[in-house]
Scaffold this active site. Sequence first.
Site, PDB file in Angstrom:
ATOM      1  N   CYS A 152      42.854  44.388  35.190  1.00 36.13           N
ATOM      2  CA  CYS A 152      42.510  42.953  35.886  1.00 36.13           C
ATOM      3  C   CYS A 152      43.159  42.849  37.301  1.00 36.13           C
ATOM      4  CB  CYS A 152      43.016  41.799  34.872  1.00 36.13           C
ATOM      5  SG  CYS A 152      44.714  41.640  34.453  1.00 36.13           S
ATOM      6  N   ARG A 153      43.404  41.492  37.381  1.00 31.69           N
ATOM      7  CA  ARG A 153      43.999  41.525  38.849  1.00 31.69           C
ATOM      8  C   ARG A 153      45.656  41.698  38.832  1.00 31.69           C
ATOM      9  NH1 ARG A 153      46.205  36.714  40.809  1.00 31.69           N
ATOM     10  NH2 ARG A 153      46.383  36.475  43.049  1.00 31.69           N
TER      11      ARG A 153
END
Length: 98
Positions: free
Chosen positions: A63-64
């Site tokens: 993800c981020r």
Amino acid sequence: MDITVEELKQRIESGEEINLIDVREDYEYEADNIGGVLIPLGDLPHRLSEIDHLKEQEVLVHCRSGKRSETAQRFMQSQGFTNVRNVIGGILAYNELD
């Protein structure tokens, strides 16, 4: 067991086939992605059938920053996926390698 962004980058650059799932949102993926299959975290429970064939294979989730993918990793493990690895630091850490 988790995976570092250094190991992920090396495996991508070597052309290795990897099962990479991006659990960010559409707009994040459109802005920047490293070639994973986009399945936003909120959609994951409803879309498990799309990746059911990977249950016995290594699956990398990112993800981020590594938080949502950690949640995805735990959920997938609870659903019978045997080898789910979280990308530590997410795409933020990956982009710092350049």
